[in-house]
Design an enzyme around this catalytic site. Structure first.
Site, PDB file in Angstrom:
ATOM      1  N   HIS A   1       1.254  -0.862  -0.137  1.00  0.00           N
ATOM      2  CA  HIS A   1       0.266  -0.179  -0.004  1.00  0.00           C
ATOM      3  C   HIS A   1       0.820   1.638  -0.739  1.00  0.00           C
ATOM      4  O   HIS A   1       1.843   0.900   0.509  1.00  0.00           O
ATOM      5  CB  HIS A   1      -0.858   0.419   0.669  1.00  0.00           C
ATOM      6  CG  HIS A   1      -1.656  -0.851   1.238  1.00  0.00           C
ATOM      7  ND1 HIS A   1      -3.166  -0.875   0.346  1.00  0.00           N
ATOM      8  CD2 HIS A   1      -1.821  -2.121   1.300  1.00  0.00           C
ATOM      9  CE1 HIS A   1      -3.954  -1.883   0.477  1.00  0.00           C
ATOM     10  NE2 HIS A   1      -3.196  -2.763   1.064  1.00  0.00           N
TER      11      HIS A   1
ATOM     12  N   THR B   1      13.775  -9.406   1.890  1.00  0.00           N
ATOM     13  CA  THR B   1      13.557  -7.676   1.755  1.00  0.00           C
ATOM     14  C   THR B   1      14.402  -7.684   0.730  1.00  0.00           C
ATOM     15  O   THR B   1      14.318  -6.983  -0.323  1.00  0.00           O
ATOM     16  CB  THR B   1      13.836  -6.705   2.794  1.00  0.00           C
ATOM     17  OG1 THR B   1      15.460  -6.844   3.487  1.00  0.00           O
ATOM     18  CG2 THR B   1      12.639  -6.888   3.969  1.00  0.00           C
ATOM     19  N   LYS B   2      15.154  -8.805   0.623  1.00  0.00           N
ATOM     20  CA  LYS B   2      16.238  -8.102  -0.582  1.00  0.00           C
ATOM     21  C   LYS B   2      16.866  -9.544  -1.284  1.00  0.00           C
ATOM     22  O   LYS B   2      16.122 -10.666  -0.947  1.00  0.00           O
ATOM     23  CB  LYS B   2      17.775  -7.248  -0.236  1.00  0.00           C
ATOM     24  CG  LYS B   2      17.578  -6.801   0.241  1.00  0.00           C
ATOM     25  CD  LYS B   2      18.975  -5.697   0.746  1.00  0.00           C
ATOM     26  CE  LYS B   2      18.694  -4.552   1.550  1.00  0.00           C
ATOM     27  NZ  LYS B   2      20.310  -4.239   2.184  1.00  0.00           N
TER      28      LYS B   2
ATOM     29  N   ARG C   1      19.632 -12.519   5.900  1.00  0.00           N
ATOM     30  CA  ARG C   1      21.059 -12.397   5.440  1.00  0.00           C
ATOM     31  C   ARG C   1      21.470 -13.387   4.921  1.00  0.00           C
ATOM     32  O   ARG C   1      21.023 -13.945   5.357  1.00  0.00           O
ATOM     33  CB  ARG C   1      21.951 -11.066   6.208  1.00  0.00           C
ATOM     34  CG  ARG C   1      21.890 -11.335   7.650  1.00  0.00           C
ATOM     35  CD  ARG C   1      23.093 -11.424   8.911  1.00  0.00           C
ATOM     36  NE  ARG C   1      22.904 -11.700  10.135  1.00  0.00           N
ATOM     37  CZ  ARG C   1      23.374 -12.776  10.338  1.00  0.00           C
ATOM     38  NH1 ARG C   1      24.308 -13.431   9.140  1.00  0.00           N
ATOM     39  NH2 ARG C   1      23.690 -13.066  11.384  1.00  0.00           N
TER      40      ARG C   1
ATOM     41  N   LYS D   1      24.789 -18.967   5.549  1.00  0.00           N
ATOM     42  CA  LYS D   1      25.744 -19.346   4.519  1.00  0.00           C
ATOM     43  C   LYS D   1      25.143 -19.864   3.156  1.00  0.00           C
ATOM     44  O   LYS D   1      24.240 -20.312   2.745  1.00  0.00           O
ATOM     45  CB  LYS D   1      26.261 -21.324   5.111  1.00  0.00           C
ATOM     46  CG  LYS D   1      25.241 -22.007   5.951  1.00  0.00           C
ATOM     47  CD  LYS D   1      25.238 -23.031   5.745  1.00  0.00           C
ATOM     48  CE  LYS D   1      24.889 -24.432   5.460  1.00  0.00           C
ATOM     49  NZ  LYS D   1      25.103 -25.595   6.689  1.00  0.00           N
TER      50      LYS D   1
END
Length: 197
Positions: A124, A176-177, A191, A194
């Site tokens: 949104h 998010t990435k 993140r 490994k």
């Protein structure tokens, strides 16, 4: 006449577009009307031996593409929504219990989503503080999940993310990435923990 040319003609005629959208979608419930849902088997593409449990909420209007590959499963109490973008699911893929998938999303083959996973390409808009959030509309960014991926319970994959092949997303992660091929990711935000390859 293909689907894209129909979309272009409707963009040029906002009144007609609004009328057709009203006939297809129940605005209050944000889902296709009951008679459209009855016709879903005619416009959804389902692969051989695929299964979608009866308790799954299939918000799949006919003006976007929904396809599920061979021997893939969408388990109970999940929600699949292609109202703002296509949802494509590959072969031998399992969408687990209580999952939410909001397009545009492409999920590869041999992918396994555990319980409570959210994969959403929708957000949104909220940048204008002088207006209510529900007046600002939405934006979408394609999500792509490669082949041979395992996503743990209660993970969230956010708009615009691409997850490579042979990856693992830990339970509870917020992706998010982009995730490169052959990685294990976890945490909030996720993140690389490994490398697998």
């Amino acid at each position: 006449m293909n689907t894209e040319s129909i979309r272009q003609k409707l963009k040029q005629s906002p009144g007609l577009k609004h009328a057709i959208h009203w006939l297809i979608m129940n605005r209050r419930d944000a889902r296709p009307r009951w008679y459209v849902r009855l016709l879903a088997p005619l416009y959804q593409q389902r692969g051989c031996h695929s299964k979608i449990y009866s308790s799954v909420r299939m918000d799949t209007p006919p003006y976007r593409r929904f396809s599920i590959g061979r021997r893939s499963v969408v388990e109970s109490f999940s929600c699949i929504n292609n109202a703002v973008g296509d949802v494509i699911i590959g072969d031998y893929t399992r969408i687990g219990l209580h999952n939410t998938v909001i397009g545009p999303v492409t999920i590869g083959s041999h992918v396994h989503l555990a319980q409570g996973v959210t994969v959403t390409a929708l957000n949104h808009n909220f940048e204008d503080p002088g207006r209510r959030i529900d007046e600002l509309g939405i934006s979408t960014k394609q999500v792509v999940i490669g082949d041979d991926v395992w996503i743990g319970a209660n993970a969230v994959v956010l708009p615009g993310v691409t997850i490579g092949t042979h990856c693992v997303v830990a339970a509870g992660a917020a992706v998010t990435k982009d995730v490169p091929d052959g990685c294990v990711v976890g945490g909030v935000p996720a993140r690389v923990i490994k490398k697998l390859i």
